[in-house]
Design a protein around this motif. Structure first.
Motif, PDB file in Angstrom:
ATOM      1  N   ALA A 175       0.846  -1.188   0.000  1.00  0.00           N
ATOM      2  CA  ALA A 175       0.000   0.000   0.000  1.00  0.00           C
ATOM      3  C   ALA A 175       0.883   1.239   0.000  1.00  0.00           C
ATOM      4  O   ALA A 175       1.846   1.332   0.765  1.00  0.00           O
ATOM      5  CB  ALA A 175      -0.905  -0.007   1.216  1.00  0.00           C
ATOM      6  N   TYR A 190      -3.816   0.948   4.696  1.00  0.00           N
ATOM      7  CA  TYR A 190      -4.938   0.483   5.515  1.00  0.00           C
ATOM      8  C   TYR A 190      -4.387   0.194   6.903  1.00  0.00           C
ATOM      9  O   TYR A 190      -3.488  -0.629   7.053  1.00  0.00           O
ATOM     10  CB  TYR A 190      -5.513  -0.772   4.854  1.00  0.00           C
ATOM     11  N   SER A 226      -0.315 -12.567   3.535  1.00  0.00           N
ATOM     12  CA  SER A 226      -1.744 -12.857   3.735  1.00  0.00           C
ATOM     13  C   SER A 226      -2.549 -12.274   2.577  1.00  0.00           C
ATOM     14  O   SER A 226      -3.544 -12.852   2.161  1.00  0.00           O
ATOM     15  CB  SER A 226      -2.251 -12.337   5.085  1.00  0.00           C
ATOM     16  N   SER A 234      -8.715 -10.980   4.889  1.00  0.00           N
ATOM     17  CA  SER A 234      -7.583 -10.099   5.179  1.00  0.00           C
ATOM     18  C   SER A 234      -7.811  -8.822   4.383  1.00  0.00           C
ATOM     19  O   SER A 234      -7.987  -8.886   3.155  1.00  0.00           O
ATOM     20  CB  SER A 234      -6.277 -10.781   4.742  1.00  0.00           C
ATOM     21  N   GLY A 235      -7.845  -7.696   5.070  1.00  0.00           N
ATOM     22  CA  GLY A 235      -8.216  -6.441   4.406  1.00  0.00           C
ATOM     23  C   GLY A 235      -7.393  -6.186   3.157  1.00  0.00           C
ATOM     24  O   GLY A 235      -7.924  -5.794   2.110  1.00  0.00           O
ATOM     25  N   SER A 236      -6.080  -6.434   3.237  1.00  0.00           N
ATOM     26  CA  SER A 236      -5.216  -6.127   2.098  1.00  0.00           C
ATOM     27  C   SER A 236      -5.387  -7.141   0.967  1.00  0.00           C
ATOM     28  O   SER A 236      -4.942  -6.884  -0.156  1.00  0.00           O
ATOM     29  CB  SER A 236      -3.754  -6.077   2.551  1.00  0.00           C
ATOM     30  N   ARG A 278      -7.262  -6.215  -2.463  1.00  0.00           N
ATOM     31  CA  ARG A 278      -6.667  -5.389  -3.523  1.00  0.00           C
ATOM     32  C   ARG A 278      -6.027  -6.202  -4.650  1.00  0.00           C
ATOM     33  O   ARG A 278      -6.262  -5.899  -5.825  1.00  0.00           O
ATOM     34  CB  ARG A 278      -5.668  -4.399  -2.895  1.00  0.00           C
ATOM     35  N   SER A 293      -0.699  -7.786  11.726  1.00  0.00           N
ATOM     36  CA  SER A 293      -1.278  -6.492  11.326  1.00  0.00           C
ATOM     37  C   SER A 293      -2.621  -6.299  12.004  1.00  0.00           C
ATOM     38  O   SER A 293      -2.945  -5.221  12.499  1.00  0.00           O
ATOM     39  CB  SER A 293      -1.510  -6.436   9.817  1.00  0.00           C
ATOM     40  N   MET A 308      -3.355  -3.230  14.407  1.00  0.00           N
ATOM     41  CA  MET A 308      -4.249  -2.101  14.110  1.00  0.00           C
ATOM     42  C   MET A 308      -5.338  -1.971  15.166  1.00  0.00           C
ATOM     43  O   MET A 308      -5.747  -0.866  15.517  1.00  0.00           O
ATOM     44  CB  MET A 308      -4.781  -2.154  12.675  1.00  0.00           C
TER      45      MET A 308
HETATM   46  O1  PMV Z   1      -4.637  -7.091   5.534  1.00  0.00           O
HETATM   47  P1  PMV Z   1      -3.833  -7.068   6.802  1.00  0.00           P
HETATM   48  O2  PMV Z   1      -4.679  -7.381   7.984  1.00  0.00           O
HETATM   49  O3  PMV Z   1      -2.629  -7.964   6.696  1.00  0.00           O
HETATM   50  O4  PMV Z   1      -3.277  -5.565   7.018  1.00  0.00           O
HETATM   51  C1  PMV Z   1      -2.386  -4.910   6.153  1.00  0.00           C
HETATM   52  C2  PMV Z   1      -1.787  -3.725   6.813  1.00  0.00           C
HETATM   53  C3  PMV Z   1      -0.615  -3.058   6.099  1.00  0.00           C
HETATM   54  O5  PMV Z   1       0.091  -3.969   5.307  1.00  0.00           O
HETATM   55  C4  PMV Z   1       0.347  -2.518   7.152  1.00  0.00           C
HETATM   56  C5  PMV Z   1      -1.070  -1.872   5.254  1.00  0.00           C
HETATM   57  C6  PMV Z   1      -1.743  -2.196   3.950  1.00  0.00           C
HETATM   58  O6  PMV Z   1      -2.592  -1.398   3.538  1.00  0.00           O
HETATM   59  O7  PMV Z   1      -1.403  -3.205   3.308  1.00  0.00           O
END
Ligand code: PMV
Length: 346
Positions: A29, A33, A121, A153-155, A158, A207, A211
């Motif tokens: 990113a 996020y 992830s 997983s939020g990322s 994308r 992460s 967060m």
């Molecule tokens: O999707 P997660 O829960 O692994 O969170 C990703 C968090 C960051 O990599 C630090 C930022 C991002 O937007 O990818």
């Protein structure tokens, strides 16, 4: 388990084992996020803008078979009970949509270190969703896959798409408008990334937990969330105009704001090593010397140096020379998830 409201468009093909594999890339990113609006639905508190990376991929194969008693996960050739609960939760969403109750054997292999802040992830769950949907005979649109991947997983929402990608926050309570969308294809602005690897261990605080802790205890979290829409707007305009300097300025600032919010959490979250800081300084020196490059860092110590076309070799040589840098990876921007691609992990 709440199944997202997505209708199955095709039924699974019957009793025969159904297998599919997919390759999804990792992503980083540029506008981060960090923070959840809703943990149960895994809705991000802030939007994000990422680039999908060609050379950092997960190859995942999924085999549904009535004879399997439980789901099984093999990660990089070894049975992995640690990540199985999240994999099962993700498969449950797809089983719910397909209306079946068969278990799966999942085998996944990463081309890069797992869990060390290189978004394994993201690529892993993007590949899992696409492979499992294909194995179940579901015809899900990329947007529907993005919504399901976000739940895992939020990322991961994308890199269903390639190139530059924007992830939206939800305005609806059920989160159905929180998905990623492509902004520019990889070849429309062929930036490159040098990853300086300073550690290969899995991070101590995920992460997701990081967060949540930041949101609960960091005095800077609110400022992070409140200042985020302006960063997204600047980045969108910079990408539209292919303005590398403007993108770099807002990306570095946004990255340091995320880490400042995390560092101020209780207990504090410091994802960096000494070599991380040395790499940041090296990137600034390179830029002062006229080389178009900027840095970003996720929830791990690795530094990702984003390079304008042509700058990559000088950046790689300079970062490889920083004490504490164990290795460097170089990648261009890559495509979205590919179903049926890759050798079939296992
Ligand atoms: O999707 P997660 O829960 O692994 O969170 C990703 C968090 C960051 O990599 C630090 C930022 C991002 O937007 O990818």
């Amino acid at each position: 388990m709440i199944t997202p409201k997505i209708a199955a468009k095709a039924a699974p093909t019957g009793a025969a084992p159904t297998t599919a594999h997919a390759r999804a890339r990792s992503n980083i990113a540029l506008i981060k996020y960090w923070g959840k609006a809703d943990s149960r639905l895994n809705l991000p508190a802030v939007g994000s803008i990422s680039i999908t990376l060609e050379a950092l991929w997960s190859d995942t194969s999924v085999e549904f078979e009535a004879a399997h008693r439980v789901d099984e996960l093999t990660l990089n050739g070894e049975r992995n009970p640690n990540h199985l609960a999240r994999v099962t939760a993700c498969l449950d969403m797809l089983r719910g949509i397909a209306g079946v109750n068969v278990h799966a054997r999942v085998s996944s292999r990463n081309s890069f270190p797992t869990g060390a802040g290189l978004a394994s992830s993201a690529s892993g769950f993007a590949a899992l969703v696409s492979a499992a949907a294909a194995a179940l005979g579901l015809e899900l649109s990329p947007r529907e896959q993005s919504i399901i991947a976000r739940r895992a997983s939020g990322s991961a929402a994308r890199p269903i798409f390639g190139g530059f990608v924007e992830m939206h926050v939800a305005t609806r309570a059920d989160g159905t408008d929180s998905f990623a969308e492509p902004m520019l294809a990889a070849d429309e602005w062929p930036l490159e990334v040098v990853v300086a690897i300073t550690a290969t261990r899995e991070k101590d605080v995920s992460s997701s937990r990081g967060m949540t802790r930041s949101a609960e205890s960091s005095p800077y979290y609110r400022a992070w969330v409140d200042s985020h829409p302006a960063d997204l707007a600047v980045a969108r305009a910079a990408i539209g105009a292919r303005d590398f300097a403007a993108l770099g300025e807002v990306a570095e600032s946004n990255c340091l704001k995320m880490h400042a919010a995390a560092m101020a959490a209780a207990p504090p979250l410091l994802y960096w090593d000494g070599a991380t800081v040395e790499c940041l300084n090296r990137v600034r020196e390179l830029r002062a010397a006229g080389i178009p490059v900027f840095f970003t860092i996720d929830a791990g110590p690795q530094v990702k140096a984003v390079c304008a076309p042509g700058a990559r070799d000088a950046v790689r040589a300079a970062l490889a020379d920083v004490p504490g840098v164990l290795d460097t990876l170089v990648t261009g921007l890559g495509p979205g998830v590919e179903v049926g691609a890759g050798p079939g992990a296992g």
